[in-house]
Design an enzyme around this catalytic site. Structure first.
Site, PDB file in Angstrom:
ATOM      1  N   HIS A  16     -13.047   2.527   8.692  1.00  0.00           N
ATOM      2  CA  HIS A  16     -12.269   1.371   8.230  1.00  0.00           C
ATOM      3  C   HIS A  16     -12.808   0.828   6.892  1.00  0.00           C
ATOM      4  CE1 HIS A  16      -9.388  -1.904   9.843  1.00  0.00           C
ATOM      5  NE2 HIS A  16      -9.326  -1.835   8.537  1.00  0.00           N
ATOM      6  N   ILE A  17     -12.775   1.718   5.900  1.00  0.00           N
ATOM      7  CA  ILE A  17     -13.315   1.352   4.578  1.00  0.00           C
ATOM      8  C   ILE A  17     -12.229   1.322   3.502  1.00  0.00           C
ATOM      9  CG2 ILE A  17     -15.669   2.152   4.977  1.00  0.00           C
ATOM     10  CD1 ILE A  17     -14.730   4.755   3.363  1.00  0.00           C
ATOM     11  N   GLY A  18     -10.955   1.184   3.943  1.00  0.00           N
ATOM     12  CA  GLY A  18      -9.861   1.230   2.972  1.00  0.00           C
ATOM     13  C   GLY A  18     -10.060   0.293   1.786  1.00  0.00           C
ATOM     14  N   ALA A  19     -10.520  -0.910   2.055  1.00  0.00           N
ATOM     15  CA  ALA A  19     -10.657  -1.913   0.989  1.00  0.00           C
ATOM     16  C   ALA A  19     -12.059  -1.923   0.385  1.00  0.00           C
ATOM     17  CB  ALA A  19     -10.335  -3.301   1.542  1.00  0.00           C
ATOM     18  N   ILE A  54       0.841  -1.211   0.000  1.00  0.00           N
ATOM     19  CA  ILE A  54       0.000   0.000   0.000  1.00  0.00           C
ATOM     20  C   ILE A  54       0.873   1.257   0.000  1.00  0.00           C
ATOM     21  CG2 ILE A  54      -1.828   1.254   1.208  1.00  0.00           C
ATOM     22  CD1 ILE A  54      -2.740  -1.490   2.340  1.00  0.00           C
ATOM     23  N   GLU A 114     -11.865   0.199  17.734  1.00  0.00           N
ATOM     24  CA  GLU A 114     -12.888  -0.113  16.730  1.00  0.00           C
ATOM     25  C   GLU A 114     -13.813  -1.181  17.301  1.00  0.00           C
ATOM     26  OE1 GLU A 114     -11.465  -0.835  12.772  1.00  0.00           O
ATOM     27  OE2 GLU A 114      -9.874   0.635  12.998  1.00  0.00           O
ATOM     28  N   ASP A 122      11.172   2.338   5.541  1.00  0.00           N
ATOM     29  CA  ASP A 122      10.667   1.002   5.873  1.00  0.00           C
ATOM     30  C   ASP A 122      11.697   0.341   6.785  1.00  0.00           C
ATOM     31  OD1 ASP A 122       8.441  -1.056   4.456  1.00  0.00           O
ATOM     32  OD2 ASP A 122      10.147  -2.053   5.425  1.00  0.00           O
ATOM     33  N   ARG A 142      -3.537   0.456  10.665  1.00  0.00           N
ATOM     34  CA  ARG A 142      -4.162  -0.289  11.760  1.00  0.00           C
ATOM     35  C   ARG A 142      -4.253   0.631  12.965  1.00  0.00           C
ATOM     36  NH1 ARG A 142      -6.210  -3.561   9.343  1.00  0.00           N
ATOM     37  NH2 ARG A 142      -6.038  -5.804   9.282  1.00  0.00           N
TER      38      ARG A 142
HETATM   39  P1  NAD Z   1       2.853  -4.940   3.534  1.00  0.00           P
HETATM   40  O1  NAD Z   1       3.221  -6.112   4.373  1.00  0.00           O
HETATM   41  O2  NAD Z   1       2.937  -5.069   2.051  1.00  0.00           O
HETATM   42  O3  NAD Z   1       3.745  -3.669   3.957  1.00  0.00           O
HETATM   43  C1  NAD Z   1       4.009  -3.312   5.280  1.00  0.00           C
HETATM   44  C2  NAD Z   1       5.413  -2.722   5.311  1.00  0.00           C
HETATM   45  O4  NAD Z   1       5.622  -2.132   6.603  1.00  0.00           O
HETATM   46  C3  NAD Z   1       6.507  -3.772   5.124  1.00  0.00           C
HETATM   47  O5  NAD Z   1       7.350  -3.384   4.046  1.00  0.00           O
HETATM   48  C4  NAD Z   1       7.258  -3.787   6.459  1.00  0.00           C
HETATM   49  O6  NAD Z   1       8.653  -4.013   6.306  1.00  0.00           O
HETATM   50  C5  NAD Z   1       6.986  -2.383   6.948  1.00  0.00           C
HETATM   51  N1  NAD Z   1       7.088  -2.183   8.389  1.00  0.00           N
HETATM   52  C6  NAD Z   1       6.687  -3.006   9.395  1.00  0.00           C
HETATM   53  N2  NAD Z   1       6.883  -2.409  10.601  1.00  0.00           N
HETATM   54  C7  NAD Z   1       7.424  -1.196  10.336  1.00  0.00           C
HETATM   55  C8  NAD Z   1       7.855  -0.124  11.148  1.00  0.00           C
HETATM   56  N3  NAD Z   1       7.750  -0.164  12.474  1.00  0.00           N
HETATM   57  N4  NAD Z   1       8.371   0.972  10.547  1.00  0.00           N
HETATM   58  C9  NAD Z   1       8.487   1.028   9.201  1.00  0.00           C
HETATM   59  N5  NAD Z   1       8.093   0.041   8.372  1.00  0.00           N
HETATM   60  C10 NAD Z   1       7.562  -1.049   8.933  1.00  0.00           C
HETATM   61  O7  NAD Z   1       1.381  -4.516   3.996  1.00  0.00           O
HETATM   62  P2  NAD Z   1       0.309  -3.695   3.158  1.00  0.00           P
HETATM   63  O8  NAD Z   1      -0.512  -4.612   2.350  1.00  0.00           O
HETATM   64  O9  NAD Z   1       0.974  -2.537   2.529  1.00  0.00           O
HETATM   65  O10 NAD Z   1      -0.631  -3.193   4.374  1.00  0.00           O
HETATM   66  C11 NAD Z   1      -0.186  -2.179   5.253  1.00  0.00           C
HETATM   67  C12 NAD Z   1      -1.177  -1.981   6.369  1.00  0.00           C
HETATM   68  O11 NAD Z   1      -2.447  -1.594   5.837  1.00  0.00           O
HETATM   69  C13 NAD Z   1      -1.444  -3.227   7.226  1.00  0.00           C
HETATM   70  O12 NAD Z   1      -1.499  -2.819   8.576  1.00  0.00           O
HETATM   71  C14 NAD Z   1      -2.811  -3.660   6.795  1.00  0.00           C
HETATM   72  O13 NAD Z   1      -3.465  -4.358   7.822  1.00  0.00           O
HETATM   73  C15 NAD Z   1      -3.456  -2.319   6.512  1.00  0.00           C
HETATM   74  N6  NAD Z   1      -4.655  -2.377   5.670  1.00  0.00           N
HETATM   75  C16 NAD Z   1      -5.670  -1.538   5.955  1.00  0.00           C
HETATM   76  C17 NAD Z   1      -6.816  -1.559   5.186  1.00  0.00           C
HETATM   77  C18 NAD Z   1      -7.958  -0.625   5.489  1.00  0.00           C
HETATM   78  O14 NAD Z   1      -9.090  -0.976   5.225  1.00  0.00           O
HETATM   79  N7  NAD Z   1      -7.701   0.551   6.013  1.00  0.00           N
HETATM   80  C19 NAD Z   1      -6.937  -2.456   4.114  1.00  0.00           C
HETATM   81  C20 NAD Z   1      -5.857  -3.284   3.817  1.00  0.00           C
HETATM   82  C21 NAD Z   1      -4.714  -3.243   4.611  1.00  0.00           C
END
Ligand code: NAD
Length: 316
Positions: free
Chosen positions: A290-293, A156, A272, A175, A243
């Site tokens: 929480h409507i990201g997806a 994302i 939540e 990251d 999150r």
């Molecule tokens: P991903 O695993 O592809 O990417 C997460 C990245 O964060 C990784 O590259 C990891 O190395 C990095 N990371 C972990 N801890 C870290 C820290 N303390 N500092 C810096 N970098 C760190 O995940 P994604 O698919 O990109 O999802 C990211 C987040 O979005 C997740 O928490 C997921 O649950 C959330 N999400 C939210 C929604 C929503 O509806 N709002 C929908 C989908 C995903």
């Protein structure tokens, strides 16, 4: 005959794929306390974030051969335990990335033009207040030319960076795992430009960004709290579509009150589904539940990917 309980629903396209493959798909939600009883008749369950598939369920449902998660986070499934018992666990991590990244920009555009406040105040205040609000919202700013800080450069985070670059923004990304990538920008199908993006330090991101967006997994300790807000540019915009728990909400409210943070856009919250009132009522916070997806396109991709993973599993 393979029977699947899609307990948190499944997009019609995914359901149709499963049915075409000859599977029975039930979509009526079984409450958590009746799940074990119901699952005796199913080979697979699909869930989103609501239904929990923990060790007790896995132990009590010997017929269960697959757990499918539509989406990314698997906090509601005992994944390792399931796999140790021979139950497959699959998810669709990339299907919603673009939708989440677009929501980040919905919050950013909202924040820089005060939409969160205008949408609350204009209906109530009537004609005489119109000009007062017009004046209050005069100092809007453009995103083009500004710097977006991205914390967490996974699926994302990269989509958000891509949109930012397309808008003519600069990107500073951090990251835990250092990276150097080319982000490909395609224009009208036939022109494509590669923009190199490489990791900078966490401090660089928080000190030099005009807006900061969080894309990390759940963190036991907040990633952004009072110490981090104090180091940011005055008036910075903060977006969190990752999150709950990744931002210290009390510190965020203090920083908003002090003007250190100019606005926030939040899709995820500590409590939540009942976030605290101070967050819900704050005039400088743009809110989404929480409507990201939650787009038609992402839901269709999630349903289709999940169906294909299930079919692949049972065809082995
Ligand atoms: P991903 O695993 O592809 O990417 C997460 C990245 O964060 C990784 O590259 C990891 O190395 C990095 N990371 C972990 N801890 C870290 C820290 N303390 N500092 C810096 N970098 C760190 O995940 P994604 O698919 O990109 O999802 C990211 C987040 O979005 C997740 O928490 C997921 O649950 C959330 N999400 C939210 C929604 C929503 O509806 N709002 C929908 C989908 C995903």
């Amino acid at each position: 005959m393979i029977r699947i309980l899609a307990n948190d629903g499944i997009d019609p396209t995914g359901k149709a794929l499963l049915e075409q493959a000859g599977y029975v798909v039930d979509t009526e939600t079984v409450p958590q306390d009746k799940l074990i009883e119901a699952l005796q008749q199913y080979d697979a369950i699909t869930v989103r974030s609501a239904t929990k598939v923990r060790q007790d369920v896995i132990d009590a449902c010997p017929n269960l051969r697959l757990i499918g998660r539509g989406g990314v986070g698997m906090d509601n499934i005992d994944v390792e335990y399931a796999r140790s018992k021979g139950v497959a666990v699959v998810n669709t991590p990339a299907a919603s990335s673009l939708s989440v990244a677009e929501l980040v920009f919905a919050h950013l555009f909202t924040g820089v033009r005060f939409l969160q406040d205008a949408n609350r105040k204009m209906p109530a205040e009537g004609a005489t207040a119109f000009n007062k609000l017009k004046k209050a919202y005069a100092p809007g700013i453009e995103l083009k030319g500004k710097t977006l800080g991205v914390i967490g450069f996974g699926r994302i985070g990269r989509e958000a960076a891509t949109i930012a670059l397309r808008l003519g923004m600069k990107v500073l990304a951090y990251d835990l795992h250092p990276f150097a990538v080319n982000i490909k920008l395609d224009f009208q199908g036939d022109i494509s430009v590669d923009i190199p993006v490489e990791t900078v330090t966490f401090d660089d991101v928080i000190q030099h960004s005009d807006f900061i967006t969080l894309h990390t997994p759940f963190a036991a300790q907040p990633i952004l709290g009072a110490a981090e807000f104090a180091k940011m540019k005055h008036g910075v915009g903060i977006v969190n579509c990752s999150r709950g728990g990744t931002i210290d909400e009390a510190a965020l409210i203090e920083a908003l009150e002090a003007g250190q943070v100019g606005f926030a856009g939040l899709d995820v919250f500590d409590n939540e589904p009942t976030p605290q009132a101070a967050i819900l009522q704050h005039p400088k916070i743009s809110l989404t539940p929480h409507i990201g997806a939650s787009t038609n396109e992402a839901q269709e991709r999630i349903g289709t990917e999940l169906a294909n993973l299930i079919i692949e599993h049972f065809s082995k």
